[in-house]
Write an enzyme that holds these catalytic residues in place. Sequence first.
Site, mmCIF file in Angstrom:
data_model
loop_
_atom_site.group_PDB
_atom_site.id
_atom_site.type_symbol
_atom_site.label_atom_id
_atom_site.label_comp_id
_atom_site.label_asym_id
_atom_site.label_seq_id
_atom_site.Cartn_x
_atom_site.Cartn_y
_atom_site.Cartn_z
ATOM 1 N N CYS A 33 -18.055 0.816 1.820
ATOM 2 C CA CYS A 33 -19.489 0.381 2.106
ATOM 3 C C CYS A 33 -20.155 0.996 3.076
ATOM 4 C CB CYS A 33 -19.825 -0.962 1.887
ATOM 5 S SG CYS A 33 -19.367 -1.702 3.430
ATOM 6 N N CYS A 102 -15.140 -6.652 2.821
ATOM 7 C CA CYS A 102 -15.584 -6.979 3.725
ATOM 8 C C CYS A 102 -14.813 -7.657 5.015
ATOM 9 C CB CYS A 102 -16.969 -7.945 3.436
ATOM 10 S SG CYS A 102 -17.645 -7.326 2.076
HETATM 11 FE FE1 FES Z 1 -19.810 -3.564 3.610
HETATM 12 FE FE2 FES Z 1 -19.428 -6.222 3.163
HETATM 13 S S1 FES Z 1 -20.540 -4.777 1.952
HETATM 14 S S2 FES Z 1 -18.848 -5.095 4.862
#
Ligand code: FES
Length: 148
Positions: A33, A102
């Site tokens: 992400c 995450c």
């Molecule tokens: Fe990136 Fe959770 S969406 S660390």
Amino acid sequence: MYSEKVMDHFSNPRNVGEIPDADGVGTVGNPKCGDIMKMYLKIENDVITDVKFKTFGCGAAVATSSMATELVKGKTIEEAMKITNKAVAEALDGLPPVKMHCSNLAEEAIKAAITDYRRKKGLTEESSSCDVCCRRCEDVHHHLDEEE
Ligand code: FES
């Protein structure tokens, strides 16, 4: 969707901040992400006496990092190296499967900070720094390290 513990650590994260004279600092990025985490450790006689973190990340990253800092405080660096993202998620009574990635940030940031400490102490070879880190984001480690 989230456990009470996740919500608690997200709304009231423990150990947020920085340690200016930290003995080890680790910066990692989540390749899934692009979120970023920085972890600071104070280490005396191989025991983690203080820990702080800062993140540019989602709520699950905040909660897992907060819990991870609670778990490593007072532990030896060997014990802290064994803490997995799964153990952190379990301590939070679980995370939704789509948010498990995450929790990698916290585990990897701790490992990167310990590796930094060992490197500064001359306990590990510069080139082998990522051997103890998560292979998945090795490129990101290097990229971030170069930027610092
Ligand atoms: Fe990136 Fe959770 S969406 S660390």
